[in-house]
Scaffold this motif. Structure first.
Motif, PDB file in Angstrom:
ATOM      1  N   VAL A  38       0.837  -1.203   0.000  1.00 53.49           N
ATOM      2  CA  VAL A  38       0.000   0.000   0.000  1.00 53.49           C
ATOM      3  C   VAL A  38       0.873   1.254   0.000  1.00 53.49           C
ATOM      4  CG1 VAL A  38      -1.687   1.314   1.358  1.00 53.49           C
ATOM      5  CG2 VAL A  38      -1.976  -1.144   1.050  1.00 53.49           C
ATOM      6  N   PHE A  39       1.964   1.231   0.765  1.00 52.33           N
ATOM      7  CA  PHE A  39       2.881   2.371   0.796  1.00 52.33           C
ATOM      8  C   PHE A  39       3.486   2.616  -0.582  1.00 52.33           C
ATOM      9  CE2 PHE A  39       7.207   4.027   1.284  1.00 52.33           C
ATOM     10  CZ  PHE A  39       6.925   5.234   1.901  1.00 52.33           C
ATOM     11  N   CYS A  40       3.950   1.561  -1.224  1.00 47.74           N
ATOM     12  CA  CYS A  40       4.558   1.704  -2.558  1.00 47.74           C
ATOM     13  C   CYS A  40       3.548   2.201  -3.585  1.00 47.74           C
ATOM     14  CB  CYS A  40       5.158   0.374  -3.009  1.00 47.74           C
ATOM     15  SG  CYS A  40       6.631  -0.085  -2.077  1.00 47.74           S
ATOM     16  N   MET A  41       2.321   1.730  -3.489  1.00 50.26           N
ATOM     17  CA  MET A  41       1.281   2.223  -4.393  1.00 50.26           C
ATOM     18  C   MET A  41       1.045   3.712  -4.162  1.00 50.26           C
ATOM     19  SD  MET A  41      -1.375  -0.974  -4.263  1.00 50.26           S
ATOM     20  CE  MET A  41      -2.703  -0.055  -4.983  1.00 50.26           C
ATOM     21  N   GLY A  42       1.046   4.135  -2.914  1.00 48.21           N
ATOM     22  CA  GLY A  42       0.871   5.553  -2.598  1.00 48.21           C
ATOM     23  C   GLY A  42       2.017   6.399  -3.133  1.00 48.21           C
ATOM     24  N   VAL A  43       3.234   5.890  -3.005  1.00 49.17           N
ATOM     25  CA  VAL A  43       4.387   6.615  -3.539  1.00 49.17           C
ATOM     26  C   VAL A  43       4.282   6.742  -5.057  1.00 49.17           C
ATOM     27  CG1 VAL A  43       6.888   6.480  -3.903  1.00 49.17           C
ATOM     28  CG2 VAL A  43       5.936   6.032  -1.640  1.00 49.17           C
ATOM     29  N   MET A  44       3.907   5.645  -5.729  1.00 50.51           N
ATOM     30  CA  MET A  44       3.776   5.694  -7.188  1.00 50.51           C
ATOM     31  C   MET A  44       2.709   6.701  -7.618  1.00 50.51           C
ATOM     32  SD  MET A  44       4.188   1.662  -8.163  1.00 50.51           S
ATOM     33  CE  MET A  44       3.282   1.875  -9.662  1.00 50.51           C
ATOM     34  N   LEU A  45       1.579   6.736  -6.922  1.00 50.33           N
ATOM     35  CA  LEU A  45       0.528   7.688  -7.263  1.00 50.33           C
ATOM     36  C   LEU A  45       0.949   9.115  -6.929  1.00 50.33           C
ATOM     37  CD1 LEU A  45      -2.674   5.769  -6.145  1.00 50.33           C
ATOM     38  CD2 LEU A  45      -1.933   6.258  -8.481  1.00 50.33           C
ATOM     39  N   GLY A  46       1.642   9.286  -5.822  1.00 47.15           N
ATOM     40  CA  GLY A  46       2.077  10.617  -5.410  1.00 47.15           C
ATOM     41  C   GLY A  46       3.108  11.228  -6.336  1.00 47.15           C
ATOM     42  N   ARG A  47       3.862  10.412  -7.040  1.00 42.63           N
ATOM     43  CA  ARG A  47       4.883  10.915  -7.959  1.00 42.63           C
ATOM     44  C   ARG A  47       4.297  11.399  -9.275  1.00 42.63           C
ATOM     45  NH1 ARG A  47       9.796   7.225  -8.736  1.00 42.63           N
ATOM     46  NH2 ARG A  47      10.557   9.157  -9.623  1.00 42.63           N
ATOM     47  N   ARG A  48       3.054  11.062  -9.553  1.00 41.43           N
ATOM     48  CA  ARG A  48       2.426  11.523 -10.802  1.00 41.43           C
ATOM     49  C   ARG A  48       2.240  13.032 -10.718  1.00 41.43           C
ATOM     50  NH1 ARG A  48      -1.619   7.034 -13.008  1.00 41.43           N
ATOM     51  NH2 ARG A  48      -1.840   8.637 -14.592  1.00 41.43           N
ATOM     52  N   GLU A  49       2.567  13.718 -11.781  1.00 45.39           N
ATOM     53  CA  GLU A  49       2.555  15.182 -11.758  1.00 45.39           C
ATOM     54  C   GLU A  49       1.157  15.758 -11.558  1.00 45.39           C
ATOM     55  OE1 GLU A  49       4.614  17.063 -14.937  1.00 45.39           O
ATOM     56  OE2 GLU A  49       6.294  15.652 -14.824  1.00 45.39           O
ATOM     57  N   ASN A  50       0.166  15.219 -12.222  1.00 45.79           N
ATOM     58  CA  ASN A  50      -1.173  15.792 -12.180  1.00 45.79           C
ATOM     59  C   ASN A  50      -2.163  14.813 -11.550  1.00 45.79           C
ATOM     60  OD1 ASN A  50      -3.142  17.678 -12.583  1.00 45.79           O
ATOM     61  ND2 ASN A  50      -3.490  17.169 -14.731  1.00 45.79           N
ATOM     62  N   PHE A  51      -1.757  14.160 -10.490  1.00 46.72           N
ATOM     63  CA  PHE A  51      -2.599  13.127  -9.887  1.00 46.72           C
ATOM     64  C   PHE A  51      -3.929  13.687  -9.384  1.00 46.72           C
ATOM     65  CE2 PHE A  51      -3.863  10.754  -6.037  1.00 46.72           C
ATOM     66  CZ  PHE A  51      -4.297   9.606  -6.670  1.00 46.72           C
ATOM     67  N   LEU A  52      -3.887  14.795  -8.660  1.00 43.00           N
ATOM     68  CA  LEU A  52      -5.133  15.351  -8.114  1.00 43.00           C
ATOM     69  C   LEU A  52      -6.057  15.828  -9.226  1.00 43.00           C
ATOM     70  CD1 LEU A  52      -3.822  17.260  -4.973  1.00 43.00           C
ATOM     71  CD2 LEU A  52      -4.978  15.048  -5.086  1.00 43.00           C
ATOM     72  N   GLY A  53      -5.508  16.374 -10.283  1.00 44.68           N
ATOM     73  CA  GLY A  53      -6.328  16.783 -11.425  1.00 44.68           C
ATOM     74  C   GLY A  53      -6.969  15.583 -12.098  1.00 44.68           C
ATOM     75  N   GLU A  54      -6.197  14.505 -12.258  1.00 47.67           N
ATOM     76  CA  GLU A  54      -6.746  13.281 -12.849  1.00 47.67           C
ATOM     77  C   GLU A  54      -7.823  12.689 -11.954  1.00 47.67           C
ATOM     78  OE1 GLU A  54      -3.453  10.703 -13.421  1.00 47.67           O
ATOM     79  OE2 GLU A  54      -2.527  11.992 -14.935  1.00 47.67           O
ATOM     80  N   LEU A  55      -7.594  12.755 -10.646  1.00 51.49           N
ATOM     81  CA  LEU A  55      -8.568  12.227  -9.694  1.00 51.49           C
ATOM     82  C   LEU A  55      -9.871  13.018  -9.757  1.00 51.49           C
ATOM     83  CD1 LEU A  55      -8.703  10.011  -7.553  1.00 51.49           C
ATOM     84  CD2 LEU A  55      -7.934  11.678  -5.878  1.00 51.49           C
ATOM     85  N   ALA A  56      -9.775  14.322  -9.920  1.00 51.39           N
ATOM     86  CA  ALA A  56     -10.972  15.164  -9.995  1.00 51.39           C
ATOM     87  C   ALA A  56     -11.773  14.879 -11.264  1.00 51.39           C
ATOM     88  CB  ALA A  56     -10.575  16.632  -9.934  1.00 51.39           C
ATOM     89  N   GLN A  57     -11.118  14.439 -12.318  1.00 52.42           N
ATOM     90  CA  GLN A  57     -11.814  14.152 -13.571  1.00 52.42           C
ATOM     91  C   GLN A  57     -12.697  12.912 -13.470  1.00 52.42           C
ATOM     92  OE1 GLN A  57      -8.742  13.836 -16.512  1.00 52.42           O
ATOM     93  NE2 GLN A  57      -8.817  16.011 -17.001  1.00 52.42           N
ATOM     94  N   PHE A  58     -12.421  12.041 -12.539  1.00 49.29           N
ATOM     95  CA  PHE A  58     -13.207  10.817 -12.433  1.00 49.29           C
ATOM     96  C   PHE A  58     -14.668  11.101 -12.113  1.00 49.29           C
ATOM     97  CE2 PHE A  58      -9.182   8.367 -11.458  1.00 49.29           C
ATOM     98  CZ  PHE A  58      -9.132   7.815 -12.710  1.00 49.29           C
ATOM     99  N   GLY A  59     -14.919  12.056 -11.246  1.00 48.94           N
ATOM    100  CA  GLY A  59     -16.285  12.453 -10.951  1.00 48.94           C
ATOM    101  C   GLY A  59     -16.947  11.620  -9.865  1.00 48.94           C
ATOM    102  N   LEU A  60     -18.139  12.063  -9.503  1.00 50.20           N
ATOM    103  CA  LEU A  60     -18.900  11.467  -8.403  1.00 50.20           C
ATOM    104  C   LEU A  60     -19.358  10.048  -8.724  1.00 50.20           C
ATOM    105  CD1 LEU A  60     -20.165  11.821  -5.637  1.00 50.20           C
ATOM    106  CD2 LEU A  60     -22.169  12.800  -6.763  1.00 50.20           C
ATOM    107  N   TRP A  61     -19.765   9.806  -9.972  1.00 49.17           N
ATOM    108  CA  TRP A  61     -20.285   8.489 -10.324  1.00 49.17           C
ATOM    109  C   TRP A  61     -19.228   7.406 -10.123  1.00 49.17           C
ATOM    110  CZ3 TRP A  61     -24.381   5.844 -10.483  1.00 49.17           C
ATOM    111  CH2 TRP A  61     -24.455   4.651 -11.185  1.00 49.17           C
ATOM    112  N   ARG A  62     -18.008   7.667 -10.560  1.00 49.99           N
ATOM    113  CA  ARG A  62     -16.944   6.684 -10.401  1.00 49.99           C
ATOM    114  C   ARG A  62     -16.545   6.539  -8.936  1.00 49.99           C
ATOM    115  NH1 ARG A  62     -13.444   7.915 -15.802  1.00 49.99           N
ATOM    116  NH2 ARG A  62     -14.965   7.045 -17.226  1.00 49.99           N
TER     117      ARG A  62
END
Length: 94
Positions: A38-62
């Protein structure tokens, strides 16, 4: 499919050949590996440059498609654990 085969092999080895004295150590090893994963997965996601922007694109339904099954799974485990404990408790009294 390979992942399922590896998991099945691990279950069989743990169930059939793991000595009783190593089961507690195996439990701690599993917990440590899960935490590391879980820690390694978090590190991999945290290193993505636009992770929060990509996460916001998913929307409420997803978000609902992810959260609702998790909640229902947790509820099912809780209910089935209660039933299992009642059945075990009833057989010990007989």
């Amino acid at each position: 499919m390979l992942i399922l085969a590896i998991m099945a092999a691990g279950v069989l080895i743990g169930y059939l050949w793991l000595p009783e004295k190593l089961k507690k150590a195996n439990t701690w090893l599993q917990l440590g590996c899960t935490v590391a994963l879980v820690f390694c997965m978090g590190v991999m996601l945290g290193r993505r440059e636009n992770f929060l922007g990509e996460l916001a694109q998913f929307g409420l339904w997803r978000l609902l498609l992810a959260v609702v099954p998790m909640g229902l799974s947790a509820l099912a485990v809780w209910a089935l654990t209660g039933l299992w404990e009642k059945r075990r408790g009833g057989k010990e009294r007989e």
